[in-house]
Design a protein around this motif. Structure first.
Motif, PDB file in Angstrom:
ATOM      1  N   PHE A  41      37.742  40.516  44.127  1.00 53.68           N
ATOM      2  CA  PHE A  41      37.352  39.854  42.871  1.00 53.68           C
ATOM      3  C   PHE A  41      37.116  38.359  43.116  1.00 53.68           C
ATOM      4  CE2 PHE A  41      37.976  38.224  38.547  1.00 53.68           C
ATOM      5  CZ  PHE A  41      37.089  39.031  37.865  1.00 53.68           C
ATOM      6  N   ALA A  42      37.918  37.776  44.015  1.00 50.71           N
ATOM      7  CA  ALA A  42      37.771  36.348  44.304  1.00 50.71           C
ATOM      8  C   ALA A  42      36.372  36.023  44.855  1.00 50.71           C
ATOM      9  CB  ALA A  42      38.845  35.905  45.289  1.00 50.71           C
ATOM     10  N   ASP A  43      35.721  37.004  45.513  1.00 54.15           N
ATOM     11  CA  ASP A  43      34.363  36.762  46.046  1.00 54.15           C
ATOM     12  C   ASP A  43      33.398  36.448  44.904  1.00 54.15           C
ATOM     13  OD1 ASP A  43      35.492  37.529  48.454  1.00 54.15           O
ATOM     14  OD2 ASP A  43      34.556  39.518  48.472  1.00 54.15           O
ATOM     15  N   LEU A 124      48.235  43.762  51.099  1.00 53.87           N
ATOM     16  CA  LEU A 124      49.296  42.812  51.456  1.00 53.87           C
ATOM     17  C   LEU A 124      49.641  41.870  50.297  1.00 53.87           C
ATOM     18  CD1 LEU A 124      48.612  42.202  55.241  1.00 53.87           C
ATOM     19  CD2 LEU A 124      50.121  43.854  54.132  1.00 53.87           C
ATOM     20  N   THR A 125      48.685  41.624  49.391  1.00 49.03           N
ATOM     21  CA  THR A 125      49.026  40.879  48.170  1.00 49.03           C
ATOM     22  C   THR A 125      50.047  41.681  47.365  1.00 49.03           C
ATOM     23  OG1 THR A 125      46.916  39.741  48.049  1.00 49.03           O
ATOM     24  CG2 THR A 125      48.093  40.004  45.966  1.00 49.03           C
ATOM     25  N   ALA A 126      49.754  42.959  47.170  1.00 47.29           N
ATOM     26  CA  ALA A 126      50.679  43.803  46.404  1.00 47.29           C
ATOM     27  C   ALA A 126      52.036  43.864  47.099  1.00 47.29           C
ATOM     28  CB  ALA A 126      50.087  45.210  46.247  1.00 47.29           C
ATOM     29  N   ALA A 148      44.282  50.003  37.705  1.00 41.92           N
ATOM     30  CA  ALA A 148      43.314  50.858  38.410  1.00 41.92           C
ATOM     31  C   ALA A 148      42.491  50.072  39.428  1.00 41.92           C
ATOM     32  CB  ALA A 148      42.371  51.521  37.406  1.00 41.92           C
ATOM     33  N   GLY A 149      42.693  48.767  39.495  1.00 36.04           N
ATOM     34  CA  GLY A 149      41.920  47.925  40.419  1.00 36.04           C
ATOM     35  C   GLY A 149      42.471  48.005  41.838  1.00 36.04           C
ATOM     36  N   GLY A 150      41.901  47.185  42.711  1.00 35.62           N
ATOM     37  CA  GLY A 150      42.292  47.225  44.124  1.00 35.62           C
ATOM     38  C   GLY A 150      43.746  46.843  44.329  1.00 35.62           C
ATOM     39  N   THR A 169      48.695  48.952  33.067  1.00 35.48           N
ATOM     40  CA  THR A 169      47.719  48.754  31.996  1.00 35.48           C
ATOM     41  C   THR A 169      46.308  48.886  32.571  1.00 35.48           C
ATOM     42  OG1 THR A 169      47.510  46.367  32.293  1.00 35.48           O
ATOM     43  CG2 THR A 169      49.197  47.125  30.721  1.00 35.48           C
ATOM     44  N   VAL A 170      45.388  49.339  31.720  1.00 37.92           N
ATOM     45  CA  VAL A 170      43.964  49.441  32.066  1.00 37.92           C
ATOM     46  C   VAL A 170      43.169  49.131  30.799  1.00 37.92           C
ATOM     47  CG1 VAL A 170      44.179  51.175  33.913  1.00 37.92           C
ATOM     48  CG2 VAL A 170      44.021  51.931  31.542  1.00 37.92           C
ATOM     49  N   SER A 171      41.876  48.848  30.954  1.00 41.41           N
ATOM     50  CA  SER A 171      41.083  48.505  29.773  1.00 41.41           C
ATOM     51  C   SER A 171      40.258  49.671  29.250  1.00 41.41           C
ATOM     52  CB  SER A 171      40.161  47.323  30.086  1.00 41.41           C
ATOM     53  OG  SER A 171      39.164  47.729  30.993  1.00 41.41           O
ATOM     54  N   ALA A 239      41.641  36.644  35.874  1.00 38.26           N
ATOM     55  CA  ALA A 239      40.353  37.297  35.627  1.00 38.26           C
ATOM     56  C   ALA A 239      39.912  37.122  34.178  1.00 38.26           C
ATOM     57  CB  ALA A 239      40.441  38.779  35.970  1.00 38.26           C
ATOM     58  N   GLY A 240      40.865  37.025  33.251  1.00 37.10           N
ATOM     59  CA  GLY A 240      40.527  36.886  31.835  1.00 37.10           C
ATOM     60  C   GLY A 240      40.584  35.451  31.344  1.00 37.10           C
ATOM     61  N   GLY A 241      40.741  34.493  32.240  1.00 34.85           N
ATOM     62  CA  GLY A 241      40.773  33.076  31.866  1.00 34.85           C
ATOM     63  C   GLY A 241      42.144  32.458  32.103  1.00 34.85           C
ATOM     64  N   PHE A 261      51.538  33.114  42.935  1.00 34.09           N
ATOM     65  CA  PHE A 261      51.482  33.779  44.246  1.00 34.09           C
ATOM     66  C   PHE A 261      50.074  33.691  44.793  1.00 34.09           C
ATOM     67  CE2 PHE A 261      50.636  37.202  47.161  1.00 34.09           C
ATOM     68  CZ  PHE A 261      51.758  37.199  47.961  1.00 34.09           C
ATOM     69  N   MET A 262      49.957  33.329  46.066  1.00 31.07           N
ATOM     70  CA  MET A 262      48.676  33.443  46.778  1.00 31.07           C
ATOM     71  C   MET A 262      48.967  33.999  48.162  1.00 31.07           C
ATOM     72  SD  MET A 262      45.893  30.575  45.783  1.00 31.07           S
ATOM     73  CE  MET A 262      44.660  31.450  46.724  1.00 31.07           C
ATOM     74  N   VAL A 263      48.286  35.057  48.532  1.00 31.32           N
ATOM     75  CA  VAL A 263      48.599  35.745  49.784  1.00 31.32           C
ATOM     76  C   VAL A 263      48.459  34.842  51.021  1.00 31.32           C
ATOM     77  CG1 VAL A 263      46.353  36.893  50.181  1.00 31.32           C
ATOM     78  CG2 VAL A 263      48.471  37.995  50.923  1.00 31.32           C
ATOM     79  N   TYR A 309      29.145  45.533  39.705  1.00 28.07           N
ATOM     80  CA  TYR A 309      30.041  46.650  39.388  1.00 28.07           C
ATOM     81  C   TYR A 309      31.485  46.142  39.227  1.00 28.07           C
ATOM     82  CZ  TYR A 309      31.970  51.401  39.806  1.00 28.07           C
ATOM     83  OH  TYR A 309      32.621  52.582  39.580  1.00 28.07           O
ATOM     84  N   LEU A 310      31.917  45.267  40.116  1.00 30.69           N
ATOM     85  CA  LEU A 310      33.294  44.740  40.038  1.00 30.69           C
ATOM     86  C   LEU A 310      33.491  43.946  38.750  1.00 30.69           C
ATOM     87  CD1 LEU A 310      35.968  44.624  41.582  1.00 30.69           C
ATOM     88  CD2 LEU A 310      35.115  42.627  42.802  1.00 30.69           C
ATOM     89  N   GLU A 311      32.489  43.163  38.391  1.00 30.18           N
ATOM     90  CA  GLU A 311      32.617  42.322  37.191  1.00 30.18           C
ATOM     91  C   GLU A 311      32.462  43.120  35.895  1.00 30.18           C
ATOM     92  OE1 GLU A 311      31.198  37.912  38.210  1.00 30.18           O
ATOM     93  OE2 GLU A 311      29.773  39.400  38.918  1.00 30.18           O
TER      94      GLU A 311
END
Ligand SMILES: NC(=O)c1ccc[n+]([C@@H]2O[C@H](COP(=O)([O-])OP(=O)(O)OC[C@H]3O[C@@H](n4cnc5c(N)ncnc54)[C@H](OP(=O)(O)O)[C@@H]3O)[C@@H](O)[C@H]2O)c1
Length: 323
Positions: A41-43, A124-126, A148-150, A169-171, A239-241, A261-263, A309-311
């Motif tokens: 998502f960061a890309d 590794l983030t998780a 449901a994301g990565g 949670t999911v949207s 992701a939501g602001g 947290f930042m990996v 697709y990711l966005e």
């Protein structure tokens, strides 16, 4: 070599396939012929110019890849040419990339290049949120947003593997079965339900011990409302602001904790710990307790479609580019 290049920041349409020089192998680095590229998502934020690291135009996105080491620079002794590896790197939307030897993770034979490319950042983030920033284990309840994301699907499985109870949670309702299949006891559609109310109901008013939140503004304050006494909320994305400023005093009544947290804090400062945690996750993959869900694979030239697709919030698991 072929690479995705963007000459201006903006929407997915700025990403185009172009020709750039193949990187030279520098001291301390490994040159990798890429077989699969992980999309994060960061890309999408990097492409927009809103990520913490800013593009130097013209630039190439990409933070991870898997492939075969083609050459190593002076001083590299623990990575050898011919090795199958995954790596934390830069400019990986390409046929080749270069990574510091300390950021290269050897891949066991049973792990495919696609799974290897899906692994470094999201898994590794998780893992390090659950086990370095927190101490997840039996008796604790974890709420994973965007489950449901990565990162989300990896976190659900790793928290379950550690013996925790997991809520997600999911949207959209369409994503819920996937999250349940990966180990969540309950999945809440936070687009249609007040997730904090539902979490309090599911935990008989106590709340959860840990919240993994990369959504930010829409979820942060409600998260604090359903965080248990001594609970911990890790804010690791937005992701939501961005969230509103936090008055720390509001955490006192329930002795709660909020952390960032930042990996790269782990990967750059503790390379031994990075490899050790990768080994643990590979062991879970061998045991079938961690399955990397590859939502979709795109040819490198279609990187813009992968970003769209990711966005769109329709994607699940990991998106992969194949050069
Ligand atoms: N701090 C770190 O070291 C670190 C490392 C990796 C990732 N992250 C962060 O973790 C999050 C997940 O990353 P990922 O690569 O695994 O992506 P991902 O979860 O596969 O995809 C992003 C997901 O975010 C959710 N989302 C919530 N609000 C959104 C919005 N306004 N626009 C778009 N998506 C939204 C969507 O799921 P729903 O629609 O189901 O909510 C979407 O599927 C990102 O925020 C990322 O920046 C942080």
């Amino acid at each position: 070599m072929k690479a995705i290049v963007f000459t201006q920041t903006g929407g997915p349409e700025v990403l185009a396939l172009g020709d750039v020089p193949k990187p030279d192998v520098r001291p301390g680095m490994a040159l990798i012929k890429i077989q699969a590229i992980g999309v994060n998502f960061a890309d999408t934020r990097f492409r927009q110019g809103t990520y913490v690291v800013k593009p130097k135009l013209p630039d190439t996105p990409g933070m991870e890849a898997a492939g075969v080491v083609e050459a190593v620079g002076d001083g590299v002794t623990d990575v050898r040419p011919g090795a199958r590896v995954a790596a934390f790197t830069v400019k990986s939307y390409a046929e080749y990339c270069q990574a510091p030897a300390s950021m290269v993770i050897p891949l066991p034979d049973v792990v495919s290049f696609v799974d290897g490319a899906a692994f470094p950042i999201q898994v590794l983030t998780a893992y390090h949120m659950l086990h370095t920033a927190d101490s997840t284990g039996p008796g604790r309840t974890v709420l994973v947003h965007s489950a449901a994301g990565g990162v989300g699907l990896a976190a659900v499985q790793l928290a379950r593997a550690a013996g925790a109870r997991v809520l997600g949670t999911v949207s959209s309702d369409a994503k819920a079965p996937l999250v349940r299949e990966h180990g969540a006891e309950a999945v809440i559609n936070y687009a249609t339900e007040k997730f904090a109310d539902e979490v309090l109901r599911l935990t008989e008013g106590r709340g959860v011990d840990l919240i993994l939140d990369a959504v930010g503004k829409p979820t942060f304050e409600e998260g604090l409302r359903c965080l248990a006494p001594f609970g911990h909320l890790i804010l690791y994305g937005r992701a939501g602001g961005p969230t509103d400023p936090l008055n720390v005093a509001t955490l006192s009544p329930k002795s709660q904790k909020v952390s960032g947290f930042m990996v790269p804090t782990v990967t750059r400062n503790f390379p031994d710990r990075t490899r050790e945690s990768a080994e643990r996750c590979f062991a879970l993959m061998r045991e079938g307790r961690l399955r990397l869900h590859i939502g979709k694979t795109f040819p490198l030239a279609q990187a813009a479609d992968a970003h769209r697709y990711l966005e769109s919030r329709q994607s699940t698991g990991k998106l992969i580019l194949i050069p």
